[in-house]
Design a protein around this motif. Sequence first.
Motif, PDB file in Angstrom:
ATOM      1  N   ARG A 291       1.084  -1.788   0.279  1.00 63.02           N
ATOM      2  CA  ARG A 291      -0.075  -0.056  -0.117  1.00 63.02           C
ATOM      3  C   ARG A 291       1.193   0.801  -0.216  1.00 63.02           C
ATOM      4  N   ALA A 292       0.825   2.512  -0.762  1.00 64.38           N
ATOM      5  CA  ALA A 292       1.320   3.383  -1.240  1.00 64.38           C
ATOM      6  C   ALA A 292       0.734   4.757  -0.500  1.00 64.38           C
ATOM      7  N   ARG A 293       1.157   5.394  -0.607  1.00 60.01           N
ATOM      8  CA  ARG A 293       0.183   6.704   0.171  1.00 60.01           C
ATOM      9  C   ARG A 293       1.688   7.844   0.548  1.00 60.01           C
ATOM     10  N   MET A 294       0.877   8.726  -0.158  1.00 58.13           N
ATOM     11  CA  MET A 294       1.432  10.360  -0.147  1.00 58.13           C
ATOM     12  C   MET A 294       1.140  11.448   0.732  1.00 58.13           C
ATOM     13  N   PHE A 295       1.158  11.782   1.799  1.00 59.27           N
ATOM     14  CA  PHE A 295       0.952  12.910   3.081  1.00 59.27           C
ATOM     15  C   PHE A 295       1.456  14.042   3.315  1.00 59.27           C
ATOM     16  N   SER A 296       0.355  14.920   4.026  1.00 55.81           N
ATOM     17  CA  SER A 296       1.094  15.804   4.496  1.00 55.81           C
ATOM     18  C   SER A 296      -0.176  15.933   5.899  1.00 55.81           C
ATOM     19  N   PRO A 297       0.186  16.197   7.221  1.00 59.22           N
ATOM     20  CA  PRO A 297      -0.332  16.023   7.779  1.00 59.22           C
ATOM     21  C   PRO A 297      -1.159  17.180   8.615  1.00 59.22           C
ATOM     22  N   ALA A 298      -0.077  18.125   7.993  1.00 62.71           N
ATOM     23  CA  ALA A 298      -0.405  19.870   8.071  1.00 62.71           C
ATOM     24  C   ALA A 298      -0.819  19.960   7.189  1.00 62.71           C
ATOM     25  N   LEU A 299      -1.565  19.815   6.330  1.00 71.17           N
ATOM     26  CA  LEU A 299      -1.839  20.724   5.113  1.00 71.17           C
ATOM     27  C   LEU A 299      -3.387  19.292   5.044  1.00 71.17           C
TER      28      LEU A 299
ATOM     29  N   TRP B 210      -7.229  17.278  -0.049  1.00 67.65           N
ATOM     30  CA  TRP B 210      -6.605  18.297   0.507  1.00 67.65           C
ATOM     31  C   TRP B 210      -7.230  19.775   1.381  1.00 67.65           C
ATOM     32  N   LYS B 211      -6.782  19.999   2.650  1.00 70.17           N
ATOM     33  CA  LYS B 211      -7.798  20.483   3.500  1.00 70.17           C
ATOM     34  C   LYS B 211      -8.694  19.217   3.366  1.00 70.17           C
ATOM     35  N   ASN B 212      -8.310  18.343   4.287  1.00 70.46           N
ATOM     36  CA  ASN B 212      -9.855  17.452   4.332  1.00 70.46           C
ATOM     37  C   ASN B 212     -11.268  17.782   3.532  1.00 70.46           C
TER      38      ASN B 212
ATOM     39  N   LYS C 146     -18.822  12.578   4.805  1.00 73.45           N
ATOM     40  CA  LYS C 146     -19.290  13.492   4.261  1.00 73.45           C
ATOM     41  C   LYS C 146     -18.649  13.897   2.758  1.00 73.45           C
ATOM     42  N   ASN C 147     -17.267  13.680   2.019  1.00 69.05           N
ATOM     43  CA  ASN C 147     -16.823  13.961   1.256  1.00 69.05           C
ATOM     44  C   ASN C 147     -17.752  12.377   0.344  1.00 69.05           C
ATOM     45  N   GLN C 148     -17.832  11.572   0.752  1.00 74.39           N
ATOM     46  CA  GLN C 148     -18.401  10.519  -0.614  1.00 74.39           C
ATOM     47  C   GLN C 148     -19.659  10.723  -0.890  1.00 74.39           C
ATOM     48  N   ILE C 149     -20.728  11.699   0.077  1.00 68.31           N
ATOM     49  CA  ILE C 149     -21.977  11.729  -0.094  1.00 68.31           C
ATOM     50  C   ILE C 149     -21.838  12.964  -1.147  1.00 68.31           C
TER      51      ILE C 149
END
Length: 543
Positions: free
Chosen positions: A138-146, A320-322, A532-535
Amino acid sequence: MTMRMANHKSLLVLLLILASWITFTVFRNSTELWTALKLPISLPHWNFFMKSCPEAPLNPVVSPRKTELRIKKIMEKLDQLIPNRPFTHVTSTTSAKQSRATILNPQDTYCRGDQLDVLLEVKDHLGRRKQYGGDFLRARMFSPALKAGASGKVTDFNNGTYLVSFTLFWVGKVSLSLLLIHPSEGVSALWRARKQGYDRVIFTGQFANGTSQVNSDCALFLNSSTELCEYLDTRDQEAFYCVKPQRVPCAALTHMRSKNKNVSYLSKQERSLFERSNVGVEIMEKFDAITVSNCNKKTAPVQKKCKFGMTSTVPSGHVWKNTWNPISCSLAPIEMKECLKGKFVYLLGDSTIRQWMEYFKSSINTLKSVDLHETGKFQHQFGVDLDKNIKIQWQKHGYPLVGSLNFSVKEIEYLARVIDRIGGEKNTIIVISLGQHFRPFPIDVFIQRALNVHDAVQRLLLRSPDTMVIIKAENIREMHNDAERFSDFHGYIQHLAIKDIFQDLNVGIIDAWDITIAYGTNDVHPPQSVVKNQINIMLNFIC
């Protein structure tokens, strides 16, 4: 004179017998006669000509034999993806610690929109290069602060090397992750074990017996010489069984619960691969975050609004920004109540789509719940907004349903039957979610269910082509929760099967698998922000 009258009476009797015989013969052969003349035959409720049926019947029903062949074909595809990888010792299996990941063409600063590639060479615990692929990565990139994240695309060259590609969607410090969920040997063991038994989860049925209850063993398959209650859908050939309690009719079944049985189809050595320390091990642990800048001056092309039939990609988007942002189309903020005005929304399936029902009830303050006089974990839910004429309901899918608490099965039915009862039209929305409860059982159970739902959707779209049908794909879940029964490997295989089965229908797909990887939510019930984003994807599909 007397003699003449006697002869006359005899002649009349003979004529009457002859007439009766002729009438009988004509009646008996009338079908053949009318067929020869190509005349229509009128029978109660039917009016048809005796000739070949049309090539595309209005409501096609697939024969059991054809369904078996379809299941076999999908199984063969999956078997090709998961070759048998026996091993003699754990040291010969893939090791995250020994494997080596290398960023190709490394740079001090990367540009937003670029692709970053990582070459992975897998090795076993003794440092020997593996000669085959099949590892579950499983590959993932992420920026917790953003509050940003996205999945990476993994290409398996089937020789012990992989190419992991990340699309750099946003500017800032970006961390890279590559997890070895299961080595190829573990994947092979899980696949073999899954095909072997129905009894990793067992069910207890509760039967009403006057003022008391009687419990009995139930299952998708029971190898028992005792008398059984068979709950069979004769058309779709799906069945559930209970041992028949003495002096209690089968129709008295009212409730069900389940528990895990102390059984495993893995060897002791294979089970060691799924110990907590060996699941989801980070390969890129020592890698520093990379820096991404906004150095590309090109403006991104304006994307079309998301709609049915759009091609799915990997990754399918980023957070991006949740907020979820798909690659192939754009999502607009939609006012929920206005979008749902005059619509009937059917939410059909497991508890991950029940989360939608709970979100609707908490977000639409005028949506009032209707008491349907059911109790328990899987009770049918219905909400209505009389001012906006919004109707939303959630209904569980049929067996199997895994849960330790008693739930009512008085009105349980397969989703194909539910869909067959829906009239459908442009203001009818159906969202279907299947998967989590099927993971502990042989994959053909899931494939058959998905095919039956597919056929029911096909029938619905033939009679009501304006109906909007959406498939919410399965999501990832807890990584260290009983791999033999609930591993995400099982979910991923089901995810591939669903995409294959529904590709020929004009339905919307919400790729919850990729979305939950991007969010990094290792939870069977993702948080409300993900729901919420799925809906919001659904709202963009329909409004």
